[in-house]
Enzyme design. Structure first.
Site, PDB file in Angstrom:
ATOM      1  N   ARG A 146       0.824  -1.007  -0.122  1.00 25.09           N
ATOM      2  CA  ARG A 146      -0.088   0.107   0.008  1.00 25.09           C
ATOM      3  C   ARG A 146       0.924   1.072  -0.042  1.00 25.09           C
ATOM      4  O   ARG A 146       1.946   1.226   0.532  1.00 25.09           O
ATOM      5  CB  ARG A 146      -0.964  -0.076   1.220  1.00 25.09           C
ATOM      6  CG  ARG A 146      -2.019  -1.051   1.202  1.00 25.09           C
ATOM      7  CD  ARG A 146      -2.967  -0.992   0.206  1.00 25.09           C
ATOM      8  NE  ARG A 146      -3.799  -2.278   0.225  1.00 25.09           N
ATOM      9  CZ  ARG A 146      -3.987  -3.137  -0.959  1.00 25.09           C
ATOM     10  NH1 ARG A 146      -3.097  -2.664  -2.117  1.00 25.09           N
ATOM     11  NH2 ARG A 146      -4.510  -4.169  -0.914  1.00 25.09           N
ATOM     12  N   CYS A 147       0.321   2.269  -0.479  1.00 21.00           N
ATOM     13  CA  CYS A 147       1.103   3.631  -0.668  1.00 21.00           C
ATOM     14  C   CYS A 147       1.102   4.081   0.751  1.00 21.00           C
ATOM     15  O   CYS A 147       0.563   3.910   1.802  1.00 21.00           O
ATOM     16  CB  CYS A 147       0.351   4.672  -1.324  1.00 21.00           C
ATOM     17  SG  CYS A 147       0.200   4.165  -3.166  1.00 21.00           S
ATOM     18  N   PRO A 148       2.713   4.571   1.174  1.00 21.25           N
ATOM     19  CA  PRO A 148       3.411   4.871   0.008  1.00 21.25           C
ATOM     20  C   PRO A 148       4.716   3.911  -0.239  1.00 21.25           C
ATOM     21  O   PRO A 148       5.660   4.147  -1.034  1.00 21.25           O
ATOM     22  CB  PRO A 148       4.183   6.022   0.742  1.00 21.25           C
ATOM     23  CG  PRO A 148       4.260   5.813   2.349  1.00 21.25           C
ATOM     24  CD  PRO A 148       2.914   5.107   2.711  1.00 21.25           C
TER      25      PRO A 148
END
Length: 72
Positions: A11-13
């Site tokens: 998942r970001c970042p």
């Protein structure tokens, strides 16, 4: 030379962190095929790669995931 990176579980970042790390490890002119999920990673990875001077050569759907092909 072609390299692959699966970030479907990230998942970001962390998605772009892993892509940037892998791009730093490959030679200029090489291709990185990034397998990622729909949504935020699909929006941010190609955009950020191009902003940083890489060329996004292809984006294609493969089942539930996407391939983003980036040339260094």
């Amino acid at each position: 030379m072609q390299h692959t990176l699966d970030i479907t579980k990230e998942r970001c970042p962390m998605t772009m962190v892993k892509v940037k790390l892998k791009l730093s490890q490959i030679n200029d002119g090489d291709v990185l095929d990034v397998l990622l999920s729909e949504g935020e990673p699909l929006e941010s990875v190609p955009r950020t790669a191009e902003e940083q001077g890489y060329r996004v050569e292809d984006i294609r759907k493969d089942g539930a995931f996407y391939h983003v092909v980036i040339r260094k």
